[in-house]
Structure formats: structure tokens, C-alpha cells
Design a protein around this motif. Structure first.
Motif, PDB file in Angstrom:
ATOM      1  N   ALA A 106      -5.767  -3.753  -2.237  1.00 35.42           N
ATOM      2  CA  ALA A 106      -6.275  -3.244  -1.241  1.00 35.42           C
ATOM      3  C   ALA A 106      -5.449  -1.998  -0.759  1.00 35.42           C
ATOM      4  CB  ALA A 106      -6.590  -4.251  -0.172  1.00 35.42           C
ATOM      5  N   VAL A 107      -6.260  -0.990  -0.368  1.00 36.28           N
ATOM      6  CA  VAL A 107      -5.524   0.317   0.500  1.00 36.28           C
ATOM      7  C   VAL A 107      -6.083   0.196   1.936  1.00 36.28           C
ATOM      8  CG1 VAL A 107      -5.338   2.563   0.723  1.00 36.28           C
ATOM      9  CG2 VAL A 107      -5.255   1.557  -1.503  1.00 36.28           C
ATOM     10  N   GLN A 108      -5.101  -0.081   2.678  1.00 36.49           N
ATOM     11  CA  GLN A 108      -5.487  -0.679   3.930  1.00 36.49           C
ATOM     12  C   GLN A 108      -4.622   0.263   5.166  1.00 36.49           C
ATOM     13  OE1 GLN A 108      -4.835  -4.695   4.885  1.00 36.49           O
ATOM     14  NE2 GLN A 108      -5.985  -4.683   6.843  1.00 36.49           N
ATOM     15  N   HIS A 109      -5.022   0.386   6.240  1.00 40.12           N
ATOM     16  CA  HIS A 109      -4.328   1.149   7.277  1.00 40.12           C
ATOM     17  C   HIS A 109      -3.727   0.173   8.282  1.00 40.12           C
ATOM     18  CE1 HIS A 109      -6.972   4.054   5.362  1.00 40.12           C
ATOM     19  NE2 HIS A 109      -6.194   4.929   5.613  1.00 40.12           N
TER      20      HIS A 109
ATOM     21  N   GLU B 235       7.136  -7.385  -0.414  1.00 40.97           N
ATOM     22  CA  GLU B 235       6.807  -8.115  -1.482  1.00 40.97           C
ATOM     23  C   GLU B 235       5.198  -7.973  -1.583  1.00 40.97           C
ATOM     24  OE1 GLU B 235       6.715 -12.669  -2.893  1.00 40.97           O
ATOM     25  OE2 GLU B 235       7.567 -12.131  -1.063  1.00 40.97           O
ATOM     26  N   SER B 236       4.846  -7.072  -2.596  1.00 42.84           N
ATOM     27  CA  SER B 236       3.807  -6.699  -3.059  1.00 42.84           C
ATOM     28  C   SER B 236       2.807  -5.744  -2.268  1.00 42.84           C
ATOM     29  CB  SER B 236       2.772  -8.009  -3.022  1.00 42.84           C
ATOM     30  OG  SER B 236       3.196  -9.081  -3.707  1.00 42.84           O
ATOM     31  N   TRP B 237       3.708  -5.026  -1.395  1.00 38.63           N
ATOM     32  CA  TRP B 237       3.063  -3.968  -0.772  1.00 38.63           C
ATOM     33  C   TRP B 237       4.051  -2.762  -0.638  1.00 38.63           C
ATOM     34  CZ3 TRP B 237       5.167  -1.855   3.640  1.00 38.63           C
ATOM     35  CH2 TRP B 237       5.900  -2.794   4.443  1.00 38.63           C
TER      36      TRP B 237
ATOM     37  N   TYR C 295      -4.546  -3.100  13.097  1.00 38.10           N
ATOM     38  CA  TYR C 295      -5.074  -2.761  11.960  1.00 38.10           C
ATOM     39  C   TYR C 295      -6.853  -3.153  12.021  1.00 38.10           C
ATOM     40  CZ  TYR C 295      -4.389  -7.880  11.776  1.00 38.10           C
ATOM     41  OH  TYR C 295      -4.272  -9.282  12.068  1.00 38.10           O
ATOM     42  N   ALA C 296      -7.429  -2.395  11.315  1.00 35.36           N
ATOM     43  CA  ALA C 296      -8.972  -2.176  11.582  1.00 35.36           C
ATOM     44  C   ALA C 296      -9.568  -3.576  11.179  1.00 35.36           C
ATOM     45  CB  ALA C 296      -9.662  -0.984  10.955  1.00 35.36           C
TER      46      ALA C 296
ATOM     47  N   VAL D 266      -1.124  -5.985  -2.809  1.00 33.74           N
ATOM     48  CA  VAL D 266      -1.420  -6.658  -4.213  1.00 33.74           C
ATOM     49  C   VAL D 266      -1.383  -8.167  -3.947  1.00 33.74           C
ATOM     50  CG1 VAL D 266      -1.764  -6.810  -6.359  1.00 33.74           C
ATOM     51  CG2 VAL D 266      -1.346  -4.565  -5.674  1.00 33.74           C
ATOM     52  N   GLY D 267      -2.153  -8.946  -3.943  1.00 34.23           N
ATOM     53  CA  GLY D 267      -1.726 -10.579  -3.797  1.00 34.23           C
ATOM     54  C   GLY D 267      -1.120 -10.752  -2.509  1.00 34.23           C
ATOM     55  N   VAL D 268      -1.363 -10.121  -1.515  1.00 36.48           N
ATOM     56  CA  VAL D 268      -0.677 -10.604  -0.119  1.00 36.48           C
ATOM     57  C   VAL D 268      -1.826 -10.038   1.026  1.00 36.48           C
ATOM     58  CG1 VAL D 268       0.317  -8.211   0.111  1.00 36.48           C
ATOM     59  CG2 VAL D 268       1.292 -10.151   1.336  1.00 36.48           C
ATOM     60  N   ASN D 269      -1.749 -11.156   2.043  1.00 38.40           N
ATOM     61  CA  ASN D 269      -2.817 -11.013   2.985  1.00 38.40           C
ATOM     62  C   ASN D 269      -2.240 -10.025   4.037  1.00 38.40           C
ATOM     63  OD1 ASN D 269      -1.111 -12.544   4.763  1.00 38.40           O
ATOM     64  ND2 ASN D 269      -2.278 -14.311   4.070  1.00 38.40           N
ATOM     65  N   THR D 270      -3.279  -9.546   4.722  1.00 38.81           N
ATOM     66  CA  THR D 270      -3.064  -8.769   5.952  1.00 38.81           C
ATOM     67  C   THR D 270      -2.120  -9.005   7.029  1.00 38.81           C
ATOM     68  OG1 THR D 270      -5.403  -7.692   5.750  1.00 38.81           O
ATOM     69  CG2 THR D 270      -4.234  -7.399   7.685  1.00 38.81           C
ATOM     70  N   ASP D 271      -2.233 -10.502   7.439  1.00 41.76           N
ATOM     71  CA  ASP D 271      -1.279 -10.966   8.199  1.00 41.76           C
ATOM     72  C   ASP D 271      -0.013 -10.767   7.853  1.00 41.76           C
ATOM     73  OD1 ASP D 271      -3.179 -11.346  10.226  1.00 41.76           O
ATOM     74  OD2 ASP D 271      -3.555 -13.469   9.706  1.00 41.76           O
ATOM     75  N   ARG D 272       0.481 -11.129   6.688  1.00 39.98           N
ATOM     76  CA  ARG D 272       1.770 -11.070   6.195  1.00 39.98           C
ATOM     77  C   ARG D 272       2.455  -9.634   6.175  1.00 39.98           C
ATOM     78  NH1 ARG D 272       5.282 -13.603   2.583  1.00 39.98           N
ATOM     79  NH2 ARG D 272       7.123 -12.487   2.613  1.00 39.98           N
TER      80      ARG D 272
END
Length: 347
Positions: free
Chosen positions: A93-96, A114-116, A83-84, A59-65
Motif C-alpha cells: 500500500a502507498v498511503q499518506h 519494519e515493513s514501511w 491519515y485519510a 508491506v504487511g503492516v497495518n495503518t495504526d502501526r
């Protein structure tokens, strides 16, 4: 008529809508919880192998982080984290992700940052690769008055049947078209971006050219039907064929089994013939620097459906507006649905 927004200062969302009658004004993405997206993988984890496959809620954090955090926790290099696809920062976001199992100590199911946080852990044979997605499931809140929510809900039902133009979303081009500016500088030899930025710039250039073709087809009313010589594509499959008889194939288009397509320019690749090819050629001829720059970078050409049909649609009003839920194939943008429902309030 062709559509050509000013490329050096690309408006936030310059492309014409297909369903142009009344759209209520509304606000979208006021907070992360207004945009919820869940990745849909095309496979099940094997349950064994040299990698951990992690389902993560952020929540509120990007994929790279998150990927950087996972590399630290797994004791691996950042490039070994798989990651896909990228998911927006301002979203739930629910991400793999995948990490090599060899360097992991303890239970990765307890990892968080932080936030995940990790929701599920499986073992898998291979690293998760970019693009390895079937699609995404969305649940979005549109902030509307009660009356306008009813209008938008009825319109949403129509879009589920008719589909929407399969535009690339504004985030592909960066703030004020900055990624497209970067592409022009790359092709002109005035910038030497690193590998990551190079990929972003190339993607922006190809997406812009596709959107220009799509926008022209929206204006002339052929974004959802076949022209003579059309290269039609199958949904969710990167293949198609040149249409010799548009009327014969029209029922398959109406049922969603076929879509007209637009170009992702590059080297070689299949494409349309006749009338459809002439139209694309006229549009791309106005952007020869981009087309040639993409080819010089040895990118392969592909086709992309001009239309996308949202699936599993559901609309539900609440005290703050309208929730809409739907599923899109990988590579399609939720904003393409939202923009056909409401006109954003910008102030």
C-alpha cells in the motif's frame, strides 16, 4: 424478497452477485504482493505549512502501526498523526500520513520502520483528515488457470462498462461478523467500547444495513436502475435528488452520471420517496434495534451509491493468472470487483 444473512454469525461474504453467470474458481491474496493499492488525494500539498505530508509505502503492516511509529519519530502524540483512511495489512500500500513539523528533527524523508518507508515528503498547512481521499488505484493478481484467466479478462471488460454493486467489503464487519456483534452489544447496553471501537461498531452496523438493501436490489434487478421515488446520487459527490421520472433520468444512469442509492441510516438526512422508500422501509423495519441504536448515537444519515463503476481498467495475464488494474472512488471496495469475476477457492 429481502436478503437477511444470519447477523450473529455473518458469513465471510454472503451477498449475492449481480453478474451471476459462470465465474471461474480462483485464489486471491495469497501473498501481500497480490494486492497493491495507491491512495489518490484530492489536492496537492501547498509546499509550506506546519505539517509534513508523507507518502509511505508499506508491506504487511497495518495503518495504526505505521501511525504509532511516526508519532515516535516526530515526537508527537499518536492522535496528532493524520491519515485519510485505513489500508489492509496484507497488501502493498502507498498511503499518506501527516505529522506536525514542530517537533521533527532531521530529514523525515529518511524515516522507515519494519515493513514501511517514506517515499516522498511535502510541507502542508493542515493535518490530513480522515476521509480526505479522492479514491484508490488498485493492481490485483487473481490466481487462475490460463483458460480461466481469459474468461475473467473478458468478464472484467464487461464490468468496466456495467459497474458492480457497491457493497461494503467483508473487512468492514470483522471476523465472523464480530464488529456487527459488537454493535448489537453496544446498542443493547451490554458493552461499553472505547471511542475507537465505538466508531468501528457504528460503521459496521450502518454498512450491514446498506448491504442488505443493496443485496435486495441486486436480487430484484434494480441495483443499477432507478425505481419510482429513487434518491439518485452523483458520482464522487455527496449530493443527489429524488427522481420524479425514472425514464427521463435513465440515460444519465446509463452514462454513469447518476446512480441509485441506498441508506447509511442515522438522524435526519435526505432519502427516497414512494416505491423506493417503501422498499427500504420494509428492510430496515426488520432491523429496528440497529436503526434505533445508530440514531441514539447521534449519527447523521447519508446516502451511498448502489453501483460503482471501475475506471482506468486494464487486464494482463501472466504465468500465474491475471493482473487487473482499476480505480475506485473513496469508500468503495476492490473486493466488490473481484467477487464478480471469480469464485474464491476456500480450501
Amino acid at each position: 424478497m429481502t436478503i437477511s444473512p444470519e447477523p450473529e454469525s455473518l458469513p465471510h461474504d454472503p451477498w449475492p452477485v449481480a453478474h451471476a453467470r459462470f465465474r471461474p474458481e480462483g485464489r486471491f491474496r495469497l501473498e501481500a504482493e497480490d494486492f497493491r493499492v495507491t491512495e489518490i488525494l484530492p489536492f496537492e500539498a501547498e509546499g509550506y505549512g506546519h505539517h509534513f505530508l508523507l507518502r509511505i509505502r508499506k508491506v504487511g503492516v497495518n495503518t495504526d502501526r505505521v501511525a504509532q511509529d511516526l508519532a515516535r519519530l516526530a515526537g508527537c502524540r499518536a492522535r496528532d498523526v493524520g491519515y485519510a483512511g485505513l489500508k489492509d495489512r496484507k497488501a502493498v500500500a502507498v498511503q499518506h500520513f501527516s505529522v506536525p513539523a514542530a517537533g521533527v528533527e532531521g530529514d523525515p524523508g529518511r524515516w522507515s520502520g519494519e515493513s514501511w518507508m517514506v517515499e516522498r515528503v511535502d510541507r502542508a498547512r493542515k493535518k490530513l483528515k480522515r476521509g480526505a481521499l479522492e479514491g484508490n488505484a488498485f493492481r490485483l493478481r487473481l490466481h487462475l488457470s490460463e483458460e480461466d484467466a481469459e474468461v475473467a479478462a473478458a468478464r472484467f471488460e464487461e464490468l468496466l462498462a456495467a459497474g458492480v454493486p457497491n457493497y461494503f467489503g467483508p473487512q468492514r464487519f470483522g471476523r465472523e461478523g464480530g464488529n456487527l456483534v459488537g454493535a448489537r452489544q453496544l446498542f443493547g447496553g451490554t458493552a461499553r467500547p472505547n471511542r475507537g471501537l465505538r466508531g468501528i461498531y457504528l460503521s459496521a452496523a450502518r454498512s450491514y444495513l446498506f448491504n442488505r438493501v443493496a443485496a435486495t436490489r441486486v436480487v430484484d434487478g434494480t441495483w443499477d436502475r432507478l425505481r419510482e421515488g429513487e434518491y439518485a446520487v452523483f458520482p464522487d459527490v455527496n449530493s443527489g435528488f429524488v427522481v420524479s421520472d425514472p425514464e427521463r433520468e435513465a440515460p444519465r444512469v446509463a452514462s454513469g452520471d447518476l446512480h441509485p442509492s441506498g441508506p447509511l441510516p442515522g438522524l435526519d438526512g435526505a432519502g427516497p420517496k414512494g416505491e423506493a422508500a417503501e422498499l427500504e422501509g420494509r428492510i430496515l423495519a426488520e432491523e429496528t434495534a440497529l436503526v434505533e441504536g445508530i440514531r441514539d448515537q447521534k449519527v447523521e444519515a447519508h446516502r451511498r451509491a448502489l453501483r460503482v463503476l471501475p475506471r482506468d481498467g486494464l487486464a494482463e495475464a501472466d504465468s500465474r493468472g491475471l493482473w487487473i488494474a482499476f480505480r475506485l472512488p473513496a469508500g468503495s471496495f476492490a473486493t466488490s470487483v473481484v467477487r464478480e469475476l471469480v469464485r474464491p477457492i476456500t480450501s
